[in-house]
Design a protein around this motif. Structure first.
Motif, PDB file in Angstrom:
ATOM      1  N   UNK A 179     -22.005  27.282  -0.349  1.00  0.00           N
ATOM      2  CA  UNK A 179     -21.955  26.678   0.978  1.00  0.00           C
ATOM      3  C   UNK A 179     -23.302  26.149   1.430  1.00  0.00           C
ATOM      4  N   UNK A 180     -24.373  26.868   1.077  1.00  0.00           N
ATOM      5  CA  UNK A 180     -25.703  26.400   1.435  1.00  0.00           C
ATOM      6  C   UNK A 180     -26.064  25.099   0.755  1.00  0.00           C
ATOM      7  N   UNK A 181     -25.662  24.951  -0.510  1.00  0.00           N
ATOM      8  CA  UNK A 181     -25.914  23.699  -1.229  1.00  0.00           C
ATOM      9  C   UNK A 181     -25.083  22.573  -0.625  1.00  0.00           C
ATOM     10  N   UNK A 182     -23.814  22.842  -0.327  1.00  0.00           N
ATOM     11  CA  UNK A 182     -22.938  21.825   0.243  1.00  0.00           C
ATOM     12  C   UNK A 182     -23.362  21.401   1.650  1.00  0.00           C
ATOM     13  N   UNK A 183     -23.949  22.339   2.389  1.00  0.00           N
ATOM     14  CA  UNK A 183     -24.370  22.029   3.757  1.00  0.00           C
ATOM     15  C   UNK A 183     -25.424  20.928   3.789  1.00  0.00           C
ATOM     16  N   UNK A 184     -26.186  20.762   2.715  1.00  0.00           N
ATOM     17  CA  UNK A 184     -27.163  19.678   2.648  1.00  0.00           C
ATOM     18  C   UNK A 184     -26.474  18.316   2.575  1.00  0.00           C
ATOM     19  N   UNK A 185     -25.218  18.321   2.115  1.00  0.00           N
ATOM     20  CA  UNK A 185     -24.473  17.073   1.977  1.00  0.00           C
ATOM     21  C   UNK A 185     -23.513  16.844   3.139  1.00  0.00           C
ATOM     22  N   UNK A 186     -22.829  17.905   3.582  1.00  0.00           N
ATOM     23  CA  UNK A 186     -21.780  17.760   4.589  1.00  0.00           C
ATOM     24  C   UNK A 186     -22.199  18.198   5.983  1.00  0.00           C
ATOM     25  N   UNK A 187     -23.168  19.121   6.061  1.00  0.00           N
ATOM     26  CA  UNK A 187     -23.497  19.749   7.336  1.00  0.00           C
ATOM     27  C   UNK A 187     -22.857  21.131   7.410  1.00  0.00           C
ATOM     28  N   UNK A 188     -23.510  22.058   8.123  1.00  0.00           N
ATOM     29  CA  UNK A 188     -23.065  23.449   8.121  1.00  0.00           C
ATOM     30  C   UNK A 188     -21.672  23.666   8.662  1.00  0.00           C
ATOM     31  N   UNK A 189     -21.355  23.093   9.836  1.00  0.00           N
ATOM     32  CA  UNK A 189     -20.046  23.360  10.426  1.00  0.00           C
ATOM     33  C   UNK A 189     -18.924  22.669   9.660  1.00  0.00           C
ATOM     34  N   UNK A 190     -19.228  21.519   9.033  1.00  0.00           N
ATOM     35  CA  UNK A 190     -18.194  20.871   8.240  1.00  0.00           C
ATOM     36  C   UNK A 190     -17.817  21.701   7.026  1.00  0.00           C
ATOM     37  N   UNK A 191     -18.798  22.366   6.407  1.00  0.00           N
ATOM     38  CA  UNK A 191     -18.519  23.177   5.220  1.00  0.00           C
ATOM     39  C   UNK A 191     -17.529  24.287   5.547  1.00  0.00           C
ATOM     40  N   UNK A 192     -17.807  25.061   6.585  1.00  0.00           N
ATOM     41  CA  UNK A 192     -16.912  26.175   6.893  1.00  0.00           C
ATOM     42  C   UNK A 192     -15.579  25.664   7.417  1.00  0.00           C
ATOM     43  N   UNK A 193     -15.572  24.549   8.143  1.00  0.00           N
ATOM     44  CA  UNK A 193     -14.314  24.008   8.655  1.00  0.00           C
ATOM     45  C   UNK A 193     -13.397  23.566   7.522  1.00  0.00           C
ATOM     46  N   UNK A 238     -21.609  28.220  11.139  1.00  0.00           N
ATOM     47  CA  UNK A 238     -22.278  26.971  11.504  1.00  0.00           C
ATOM     48  C   UNK A 238     -23.791  27.160  11.458  1.00  0.00           C
ATOM     49  N   UNK A 239     -24.264  28.218  12.127  1.00  0.00           N
ATOM     50  CA  UNK A 239     -25.702  28.490  12.153  1.00  0.00           C
ATOM     51  C   UNK A 239     -26.215  28.906  10.783  1.00  0.00           C
ATOM     52  N   UNK A 240     -25.464  29.740  10.086  1.00  0.00           N
ATOM     53  CA  UNK A 240     -25.923  30.292   8.810  1.00  0.00           C
ATOM     54  C   UNK A 240     -26.089  29.222   7.740  1.00  0.00           C
ATOM     55  N   UNK A 241     -25.070  28.384   7.568  1.00  0.00           N
ATOM     56  CA  UNK A 241     -25.160  27.353   6.538  1.00  0.00           C
ATOM     57  C   UNK A 241     -26.225  26.311   6.881  1.00  0.00           C
ATOM     58  N   UNK A 242     -26.389  26.010   8.159  1.00  0.00           N
ATOM     59  CA  UNK A 242     -27.448  25.086   8.539  1.00  0.00           C
ATOM     60  C   UNK A 242     -28.820  25.672   8.207  1.00  0.00           C
ATOM     61  N   UNK A 303     -35.838  18.823   2.938  1.00  0.00           N
ATOM     62  CA  UNK A 303     -36.372  18.363   4.208  1.00  0.00           C
ATOM     63  C   UNK A 303     -35.319  18.496   5.296  1.00  0.00           C
ATOM     64  N   UNK A 304     -35.726  18.665   6.573  1.00  0.00           N
ATOM     65  CA  UNK A 304     -34.753  18.781   7.656  1.00  0.00           C
ATOM     66  C   UNK A 304     -33.770  17.619   7.722  1.00  0.00           C
ATOM     67  N   UNK A 305     -34.180  16.462   7.306  1.00  0.00           N
ATOM     68  CA  UNK A 305     -33.298  15.304   7.356  1.00  0.00           C
ATOM     69  C   UNK A 305     -32.136  15.381   6.383  1.00  0.00           C
ATOM     70  N   UNK A 306     -32.135  16.375   5.482  1.00  0.00           N
ATOM     71  CA  UNK A 306     -31.057  16.505   4.528  1.00  0.00           C
ATOM     72  C   UNK A 306     -29.787  17.037   5.160  1.00  0.00           C
ATOM     73  N   UNK A 307     -29.854  17.555   6.374  1.00  0.00           N
ATOM     74  CA  UNK A 307     -28.704  18.196   7.002  1.00  0.00           C
ATOM     75  C   UNK A 307     -28.335  17.422   8.258  1.00  0.00           C
ATOM     76  N   UNK A 308     -27.046  17.232   8.445  1.00  0.00           N
ATOM     77  CA  UNK A 308     -26.589  16.549   9.649  1.00  0.00           C
ATOM     78  C   UNK A 308     -25.919  17.524  10.584  1.00  0.00           C
TER      79      UNK A 308
END
Length: 308
Positions: A179-193, A238-242, A303-308
């Motif tokens: 999930x942490x790797x995917x969060x860089x592509x999708x965003x934290x809340x999208x991954x868990x959703x 949401x917070x954790x994956x971000x 980098x922070x810009x990797x996450x939306x």
């Protein structure tokens, strides 16, 4: 390599940054999961609390995805979301709920203290991270502290509940890492959703067919079930994956060394469990280990810009 480049590589990471802040919010949210589960279990049973919690959480995720008009994951991302769903939507909640039928919140929290080390190890294998040796030394120190604390508290005795908890640790580490790797592509809340929705066709029939009848749930039981559904299963992720995506999986996962201590505090406040002097001593040592891991920079670090 120039002097400037060398200084950039060796400079310690700041103790508090965006990744640490988001990860800390996630840990705080997760630290109440076991006490909330204990409150809900007698009335609702392990299947409803462990697996059924994903149903209202999936509805919350669906609403967020619709409102945000989030794009659908690619076929490759769907396959990776399966691992997230198996690990954190089904595996960890169900295994930990089954364990909590036969042990206390405090006992469970101590063994789950092994989770940061498991997540860090998987991050090296899956996430492409290469922490330097001070990170691993601090990680090992924190893990040993948790194990010694478990023995002092009588948690070293192997029981069926402990085996459930160890299975929960392994599954959660898998879900956290992927999930942490995917969060860089999708965003934290999208991954868990998306993971919640992906698991829904399995979760709903299994819960309906195997859940025990409810036993006159009171206000505390309803509150506990609401917490593990809305916070533990959705908002906390949401917070954790971000945090994992921003700060690095191996580094941010070490924040969970604080989770057993926080859970013990909540258990004492909400469930009237006694906190021994050993707990206070372990808290100081664990906090020290976390501080060291947060001062050690991973290579590479997104980098922070990797996450939306």
């Amino acid at each position: 390599m120039s002097v400037k480049d060398s200084a950039t590589v060796t400079r310690p990471a700041p103790l508090l940054d965006a990744g640490v802040a988001w990860g800390s919010v996630g840990v705080l949210a997760f630290s109440l999961t076991f006490p909330a589960s204990v409150a809900a279990l007698p009335a609702f049973g392990a299947v409803t609390v462990g697996l059924g919690r994903a149903i209202p959480a999936a509805l919350l995720g669906a609403v967020c995805l619709l409102v945000a008009r989030a794009p659908r994951p690619t076929a490759h991302q769907w396959r990776r979301l399966v691992l997230v769903a198996v690990g954190v939507v089904v595996g960890f909640p169900l295994c930990s709920a089954l364990a909590l039928r036969d042990t206390t919140s405090a006992h469970s929290a101590v063994l789950v203290g092994l989770l940061p080390a498991a997540t860090a190890a998987l991050a090296v294998l899956r996430g492409g991270e290469r922490p330097r040796w001070p990170f691993w030394a601090a990680c090992a120190f924190g893990m040993v502290t948790v194990l010694v604390f478990a023995v002092v508290q009588g948690a070293g005795q192997v029981r069926v509940a402990d085996l459930w908890l160890l299975a929960a640790v392994g599954l959660a580490a898998l879900g956290y890492t992927e999930g942490g790797v995917l969060a860089r592509e999708l965003g934290g809340w999208q991954v868990i959703s998306w993971a919640l929705l992906l698991a829904l066709p399995v979760v709903v029939p299994v819960t309906l067919l195997t859940a025990q009848p409810w036993h006159a749930p009171d206000g505390n039981a309803w509150l506990g079930l609401a917490y593990v559904s809305a916070v533990s299963m959705f908002a906390g992720f949401y917070a954790w994956y971000r945090g994992l995506a921003l700060g690095g999986i191996a580094r941010i996962s070490q924040l969970q060394l604080l989770q057993p201590v926080l859970t013990l505090v909540w258990s004492a406040l909400l469930l009237s469990e006694h906190i021994s002097p050993a707990t206070a001593g372990a808290a100081v040592l664990v906090i020290g280990a976390v501080a060291v891991t947060q001062r050690t920079r991973n290579v590479p670090r997104p980098e922070p810009g990797d996450v939306t």
